[in-house]
Design an enzyme around this catalytic site. Structure first.
Site, mmCIF file in Angstrom:
data_model
loop_
_atom_site.group_PDB
_atom_site.id
_atom_site.type_symbol
_atom_site.label_atom_id
_atom_site.label_comp_id
_atom_site.label_asym_id
_atom_site.label_seq_id
_atom_site.Cartn_x
_atom_site.Cartn_y
_atom_site.Cartn_z
ATOM 1 N N GLY A 1 24.415 45.836 31.329
ATOM 2 C CA GLY A 1 24.064 44.573 31.255
ATOM 3 C C GLY A 1 23.085 44.056 32.570
ATOM 4 C CD GLU A 2 25.011 43.174 36.363
ATOM 5 O OE1 GLU A 2 24.545 42.106 36.642
ATOM 6 O OE2 GLU A 2 26.321 42.557 35.912
ATOM 7 C CE LYS B 1 23.027 56.888 34.048
ATOM 8 N NZ LYS B 1 22.098 57.523 34.941
ATOM 9 N N GLY B 2 26.952 51.519 32.606
ATOM 10 C CA GLY B 2 26.826 50.024 32.677
ATOM 11 C C GLY B 2 25.346 49.877 32.202
ATOM 12 N N GLY C 1 29.291 37.889 26.547
ATOM 13 C CA GLY C 1 28.275 37.784 25.864
ATOM 14 C C GLY C 1 27.809 39.193 25.532
ATOM 15 N NE ARG D 1 30.088 58.270 23.843
ATOM 16 C CZ ARG D 1 31.463 57.902 23.810
ATOM 17 N NH1 ARG D 1 32.145 57.577 24.748
ATOM 18 N NH2 ARG D 1 32.040 58.132 22.606
ATOM 19 C CB ILE D 2 24.092 53.505 23.704
ATOM 20 C CG1 ILE D 2 23.004 53.916 24.745
ATOM 21 C CG2 ILE D 2 24.198 52.216 23.015
ATOM 22 C CD1 ILE D 2 23.108 52.749 25.912
HETATM 23 MO MO1 MOS Z 1 27.262 39.869 36.915
HETATM 24 S S1 MOS Z 1 25.931 38.798 38.087
HETATM 25 O O1 MOS Z 1 28.055 40.672 37.919
HETATM 26 O O2 MOS Z 1 28.094 38.587 36.221
#
Ligand code: MOS
Length: 731
Positions: free
Chosen positions: A697-698, A694-695, A462, A621-622
């Site tokens: 989504g979380e 740096k990630g 997603g 960075r985005i």
């Molecule tokens: Mo995420 S909980 O590492 O899919």
């Protein structure tokens, strides 16, 4: 090499696969219908603990179209060898139909295979079991936690607490929640001899491959897993759950391709979930709010057959705020339930709810502004690892967030603002998530027509992997986005790590960039060594590629296109393999954020409405601003759910989940989600990885629930320490 101009990265692109998705042409696992496919329906245990004494399949087998009913009494013994895959847990994974034991309510105890889905569904209701049931234990509250807890100690928290002028003690209880992605888990399994093809919903094609190779005792090379589209996952499609083995077993025993889809209800015990926790905090500070000591005592549910200890739940207590004395204990409590699993922002979300609520409680106790309290405890280095931070710009997140949100207009007194029947409050919380990276590979091909194909066995649950990888590749190759195709979700592609933990852009993005850099250099080398090229004799380091044309950086007129170069050299294509191995770093790497929420609480009914939210993120960075917003806004929706609605409810008398459906398990809808906004600090983290991310989504989920909980306190003067915050808890 000359740095490439960045045209695609940072541009607000919509999803390259968006049209396929909205027109129904994207093929999800259940959309695959191999010739002769038949249907499997899993039969669930009606009790949570006990032993199956007999199975009567006669009525089910008499149904027209039923090919086979498989259960522990007639299933072959499967090897179930060790699975070296990194998602394995201590304990023994559930072995389908290998014994008569029932370990949790809804455990798969049989599967019916029939020529139509309807026959299989009906026949599944006709399978009869005799069970010797025992009383299950499913309630975390009173259950014992045998074994040794995981601990962390720094300094002497007990003595420091004793001598702290300010001391607080609280226990927070976030509920069990389920991922509830839109797409149901589906596996289509087809054997040809001892070769197996799976079309599966998965965040990691290597995961079902490794699991089935171990379970059936066949070489991993014999298994191909295909998963081009995933309809949401949030962590629950990272492991290979028991139904995947059931589908492969059913296909093997019937000699037909088998399709198995878990029902919405079956998702509540067929795959994992975010475990319920009890999180006790004691903290001490001086009168100025500077923390002296903090203790964290955690208990979390797990199954009796596997120990799921959540990565990341202890880190925030060790490094988020300057704290000289820290003590942590973390106990997993085995219950008669199925095994939990990571769910978006795993560990960090739980810790942030407890710690960020506790910081709000301390701020209120001392009469210090919650933002100011955090600034006073902002560390200069990572105290847990005694290392510098690669980048940590939380102060900027606070400042930009406060200014944009209008924090200074806040009356600090709880229950001080009313709008008719509504009590209005604002709250904030800090967010963090560590920057994970893992080895990855990608292959790149540039065709004679000037278009490129990039492939890696990653996934797109997603966040928009298709799009963001296309952007990275387009810039590194010097091509327009429309001339680049990125493919994923197939074990036939070069290996990639699990699509989780916000590590995909850091890892796969870096390998895509590496592969494309290599390919571009190959083309440039070909040109500067080709007497017939306008670039002949040029220094390769002076050449860039833009719009598919190689040219001197400072003399754009001198150059030629990829197409001309390949045609003249009789090349059908150029090929390269990209790779990425995380560099050892001396720094502590995290993404950060500050989340602000305004809520209205109906003074008479206790109903909570989120009026607006703002998140400001330091995520490096985005790559793709549209998709970043999709992640951040989506996470706010998820966080509103965690704060106010989502709760998997178990009847502890029989261990049954009573709200295993989307009518009774509440998730936010459009009316619950107004005015959600995210901002990102400009910049990049070059130490983290070659693409500088740096990630995202979380980290965007982590601070949402505590920001809302703190706003509810500010609105009402009532501190709710259990999630979700319900109307009942505010009456
Ligand atoms: Mo995420 S909980 O590492 O899919």
């Amino acid at each position: 090499m000359s740095p490439q101009p960045q045209a695609a990265v940072g541009a607000p692109l919509t999803r390259v696969d968006g049209r396929l998705k909205v027109t129904g042409q994207a093929t999800y696992a259940a959309d695959h219908h191999p010739e002769g496919v038949v249907h499997a329906v899993v039969v669930d245990s009606p009790v949570a603990r006990g032993r199956i004494t007999s199975v009567d399949t006669s009525a089910a087998e008499a149904e027209p179209g039923v090919l086979r009913v498989i259960h522990h009494g007639n299933a072959p013994t499967l090897p179930y060898g060790p699975n070296p895959g990194s998602l394995n847990l201590p304990g023994a994974r559930l072995r389908v139909f290998q014994d008569d034991q029932v370990r949790f309510h809804g455990q798969p105890v049989a599967v019916v295979v029939a020529t139509t889905l309807e026959s299989a569904q009906h026949a599944a209701t006709l399978v009869k079991f005799d069970v010797t049931a025992e009383t299950p234990t499913t309630d975390l509250t009173d259950a014992p936690a045998p074994g040794t807890p995981t601990t962390y100690t720094r300094g002497d928290a007990e003595s420091a607490l004793q001598s702290s002028p300010v001391r607080l003690e609280m226990t927070y209880r976030p509920a069990r929640t389920h991922h509830n992605a839109m797409e149901l888990h589906t596996t289509v399994a087809q054997w040809e001899g001892d070769r197996l093809t799976l079309w599966d919903k998965t965040q990691w094609v290597q995961s079902p491959r490794a699991e089935l190779a171990a379970n059936f005792g066949i070489p991993a090379q014999n298994i191909r897993v295909i998963s081009p589209y995933v309809g949401g996952a949030f962590g629950n499609a990272a492991r290979a759950w028991p139904h995947i083995t059931i589908a492969a077993l059913a296909a093997r025993l019937t000699g037909r391709p088998v399709k198995l889809t878990l029902s919405r209800e079956q998702l509540y015990y067929g795959v994992g979930y975010r475990p319920a926790y009890e999180y006790r905090i004691r903290l001490g500070s001086d009168r100025g709010g500077r923390l002296t000591a903090m203790t964290h005592d955690l208990r979390a549910e797990t199954s009796r057959y596997e120990t799921f200890a959540e990565r990341g739940v202890l880190a925030p207590g060790q490094m988020l705020y300057t704290t000289p004395h820290v003590s942590q204990t973390y106990r997993t409590v085995p219950l008669d339930v199925n095994t939990p699993t990571p769910m978006r922002g795993p560990g960090y979300s739980t810790a942030a709810f407890a710690i960020e609520s506790a910081m709000d409680e301390l701020a209120h106790e001392l009469g210090i502004d919650p933002l100011e309290l955090r600034r006073r405890n902002e560390p200069e280095t990572d105290q847990a690892a005694d290392r510098p931070f690669s980048t940590r710009r939380l102060r900027e997140c606070y400042t930009v967030g406060a200014r944009t949100f209008g924090w200074s207009r806040r009356n600090p007194r709880p229950r001080s603002t009313r709008d008719g029947d509504w009590l209005i409050g604002t709250g904030m919380a800090t967010a963090l998530y560590d920057t994970l990276r893992a080895p990855a590979q990608a292959r790149v091909r540039l065709d004679a027509d000037g278009t490129a194909l990039v492939e890696s066995a990653t996934s797109d649950m997603g966040p928009g992997t298709y799009t963001s990888m296309t952007q990275v590749a387009a810039d590194a190759l010097g091509l327009a986005v429309r001339n680049v195709t990125f493919r994923l979700g197939d074990t036939a592609f070069p290996p990639a790590p699990v699509h989780g933990g916000s590590l995909t852009m850091a890892s796969v993005g870096s390998t895509v960039q590496d592969g494309c850099d290599r390919l571009r250099l190959q083309a440039i080398t070909l040109a500067v060594e080709d007497e017939d090229s306008p670039l002949y004799g040029a220094d390769a380091a002076d050449v860039v590629v833009r719009g598919g044309r190689l040219h001197l950086k400072d003399t754009p007129a001198r150059g030629e296109t990829y197409r001309r170069l390949l045609a003249r050299n009789d090349r059908d294509s150029l090929d390269a393999l990209g790779s990425y191995t995380p560099a050892q770093s001396r720094s502590s790497m995290y993404a950060y954020g500050a989340v602000f929420a305004e809520v209205a609480v109906d003074a008479r009914l206790g109903m909570v409405r989120v009026r607006r939210m703002l998140g400001v993120f330091d995520a490096g960075r985005i790559i793709s601003p549209e998709l970043a917003d999709s992640q951040a806004i989506g996470a706010m929706v998820g966080g509103i759910g965690a704060a106010l609605l989502e709760h998997t409810v178990t009847d502890h008398r029989d261990g049954r989940i009573v709200n295993a459906d989307l009518a009774d398990y509440l998730v936010p809808v459009n009316a619950d989600t107004r005015d959600l906004k995210a901002l990102y600090l400009d910049g990049r983290d070059d130490e983290a990885n070659p693409v500088g991310v740096k990630g995202l989504g979380e980290v965007v989920l982590v601070g949402v629930a505590p920001a809302i909980a703190n706003a509810v306190f500010h609105a009402t003067g009532r501190r709710v320490r259990d999630l979700p915050i319900t109307a009942e808890s505010l009456l």
